[in-house]
Structures are given as structure tokens and as C-alpha cells.
Design an enzyme around this catalytic site. Structure first.
Site, PDB file in Angstrom:
ATOM      1  CE  LYS A   1      -4.094  -1.948   2.373  1.00  0.00           C
ATOM      2  NZ  LYS A   1      -4.751  -2.009   3.713  1.00  0.00           N
TER       3      LYS A   1
ATOM      4  CE1 TYR B 253      -9.477  -2.770   0.791  1.00  0.00           C
ATOM      5  CE2 TYR B 253      -8.647  -0.815  -0.321  1.00  0.00           C
ATOM      6  CZ  TYR B 253      -8.435  -1.926   0.475  1.00  0.00           C
ATOM      7  OH  TYR B 253      -7.163  -2.194   0.960  1.00  0.00           O
TER       8      TYR B 253
ATOM      9  CG  ASN C 163      -3.703  -2.198   7.248  1.00  0.00           C
ATOM     10  OD1 ASN C 163      -3.576  -1.705   6.126  1.00  0.00           O
ATOM     11  ND2 ASN C 163      -4.740  -2.937   7.607  1.00  0.00           N
TER      12      ASN C 163
ATOM     13  CG  HIS D 151      -5.391  -6.180  -0.145  1.00  0.00           C
ATOM     14  ND1 HIS D 151      -6.590  -6.188   0.533  1.00  0.00           N
ATOM     15  CD2 HIS D 151      -5.502  -7.106  -1.136  1.00  0.00           C
ATOM     16  CE1 HIS D 151      -7.400  -7.067  -0.044  1.00  0.00           C
ATOM     17  NE2 HIS D 151      -6.763  -7.641  -1.058  1.00  0.00           N
TER      18      HIS D 151
ATOM     19  CD  GLU E 133      -9.000  -9.353  -3.183  1.00  0.00           C
ATOM     20  OE1 GLU E 133      -9.844  -8.960  -2.358  1.00  0.00           O
ATOM     21  OE2 GLU E 133      -7.826  -9.640  -2.860  1.00  0.00           O
TER      22      GLU E 133
HETATM   23  P1  DAT Z   1      -7.752  -6.691   5.681  1.00  0.00           P
HETATM   24  O1  DAT Z   1      -6.982  -5.610   4.962  1.00  0.00           O
HETATM   25  O2  DAT Z   1      -6.971  -7.279   6.807  1.00  0.00           O
HETATM   26  O3  DAT Z   1      -8.322  -7.750   4.756  1.00  0.00           O
HETATM   27  P2  DAT Z   1     -10.488  -5.663   5.874  1.00  0.00           P
HETATM   28  O4  DAT Z   1     -10.742  -6.317   4.548  1.00  0.00           O
HETATM   29  O5  DAT Z   1     -11.435  -5.968   6.982  1.00  0.00           O
HETATM   30  O6  DAT Z   1      -9.013  -5.970   6.382  1.00  0.00           O
HETATM   31  O7  DAT Z   1     -10.493  -4.075   5.681  1.00  0.00           O
HETATM   32  C1  DAT Z   1      -9.836  -3.487   4.578  1.00  0.00           C
HETATM   33  C2  DAT Z   1      -9.020  -2.329   5.063  1.00  0.00           C
HETATM   34  O8  DAT Z   1      -9.901  -1.346   5.616  1.00  0.00           O
HETATM   35  C3  DAT Z   1      -8.045  -2.652   6.195  1.00  0.00           C
HETATM   36  O9  DAT Z   1      -6.803  -3.139   5.721  1.00  0.00           O
HETATM   37  C4  DAT Z   1      -7.909  -1.330   6.871  1.00  0.00           C
HETATM   38  C5  DAT Z   1      -9.287  -0.721   6.728  1.00  0.00           C
HETATM   39  N1  DAT Z   1     -10.114  -0.994   7.913  1.00  0.00           N
HETATM   40  C6  DAT Z   1     -10.718  -2.153   8.229  1.00  0.00           C
HETATM   41  N2  DAT Z   1     -11.398  -2.053   9.378  1.00  0.00           N
HETATM   42  C7  DAT Z   1     -11.207  -0.783   9.806  1.00  0.00           C
HETATM   43  C8  DAT Z   1     -11.633  -0.048  10.943  1.00  0.00           C
HETATM   44  N3  DAT Z   1     -12.398  -0.602  11.880  1.00  0.00           N
HETATM   45  N4  DAT Z   1     -11.235   1.253  11.035  1.00  0.00           N
HETATM   46  C9  DAT Z   1     -10.460   1.818  10.101  1.00  0.00           C
HETATM   47  N5  DAT Z   1     -10.013   1.172   9.012  1.00  0.00           N
HETATM   48  C10 DAT Z   1     -10.383  -0.099   8.868  1.00  0.00           C
HETATM   49 MG    MG Z   2      -9.780  -7.648   3.351  1.00  0.00          MG
END
Ligand code: DAT
Ligand code: MG
Length: 149
Positions: free
Chosen positions: A9, A49, A112, A115, A126
């Protein structure tokens, strides 16, 4: 062979961590099948997303992923999806296992670093979203038989 999408990212690219992420996945034994460095369009970000549309963090998430270039990669191997999720660590860096990328380099969920696809089905979807079929390289390594049983 199971495939998964990895994005380095914008924060990780800005911090010079493309090599670190790639190196960890190579060391794990996964095989790189596609890679490209790109500025993510609004449209691609929204499709990628789409599942998070309507959530409180959706807009910041789209802004983040389109804020600066990303390195997109497809990796393959036995259990590639689970292996890469484990190498990345839990979504929240403070909940990620020590030794994982998100633990070792991150503090906040909105920065973070990476991805990774979360299921075999999403890995296929994806990889197809981010790469054209002709961009995927089918190849073997001499060492594969010492990593893949
Ligand atoms: P991942 O990236 O571990 O698959 P995800 O698909 O649940 O996680 O969410 C996509 C991204 O969205 C994640 O990398 C960071 C952001 N995100 C997820 N939950 C969040 C939250 N509660 N607050 C802020 N950002 C969040
Ligand atoms: Mg995810």
C-alpha cells in the site's frame, strides 16, 4: 495452484518497504506470478473495496489507497492465501502477531501497509481484477520440489 493478490500500500511504498514485503514472501517459498507498480484509479479502488462501501472507514480507505502508488503482485503456492495473510498479520497492527509485517512495521489500522486476499475465491477474483490474463506468468523454479510437496 492457489493464487492471492498482494498490495504494497501507499504507506509501505513511501517508506521504502517494497523490497521487505517481497523478500518475506519469496523467503516463505511463494512464487511470484505477476507484478506492477501503479497509481490506483478511483474506479479500481472502489471496485476492490466494494465490500466495505457504506462503512465508516470506507472514504478514508479509498483516499489512502489512491493517495500514492502501490505495488500490486500476484503470488502462488500451496495454501498461498492463508500463508500470505499470516505473513501480513491481523488487520489491526496492534493485534498482528509479532514477526508479521503489520506488527513489525505498523501502528494504525488505517496505515497497515499491505493488502492480501482473504479467501481462495477472493484470491482468484482479485488477481483477475488487478491483472489481465496475459500479465500472469506461468513458470517453475528448480527449487519448487523442495518447497511444494
Ligand atoms: P484486511 O486488509 O486485513 O483484509 P479488511 O478487509 O477488513 O481488512 O479491511 C480493509 C481495510 O480497511 C483494512 O486493511 C484497513 C481498513 N479498515 C478495516 N477495518 C477498519 C476499521 N475498523 N477502522 C479503520 N479502518 C479499517
Ligand atoms: Mg480484506
Amino acid at each position: 495452484m492457489e493464487k492471492t493478490l498482494v498490495l504494497v500500500k501507499p504507506d509501505a511504498v513511501q517508506r521504502g518497504l517494497i523490497g521487505e514485503v517481497t523478500s518475506r514472501l519469496e523467503r516463505r517459498g511463494l512464487r511470484l506470478v505477476a507484478a506492477k507498480f501503479l497509481a490506483v484509479s478511483q474506479e479500481l479502488a472502489e471496485t476492490h473495496y466494494a465490500i466495505h462501501k457504506g462503512k465508516t472507514f470506507y472514504e478514508p480507505l479509498i483516499n489512502y489507497i489512491t493517495s500514492s502508488p502501490v505495488m500490486a503482485m500476484a503470488w502462488e503456492g500451496p495454501n498461498a492465501v492463508a500463508a500470505v495473510r499470516q505473513t501480513m498479520g491481523a488487520t489491526r497492527p496492534t493485534e498482528a502477531a509479532p514477526g508479521s509485517i503489520r506488527h513489525d512495521f505498523g501502528l494504525e489500522v488505517g496505515r497497515n501497509l499491505t493488502h492480501a486476499s482473504d479467501s481462495v475465491e477472493n484470491g482468484e477474483k482479485e488477481v483477475a481484477l488487478w491483472f489481465k490474463p496475459e500479465e500472469l506468468v506461468s513458470w517453475g523454479r528448480d527449487v519448487d520440489r523442495w518447497i511444494f510437496e
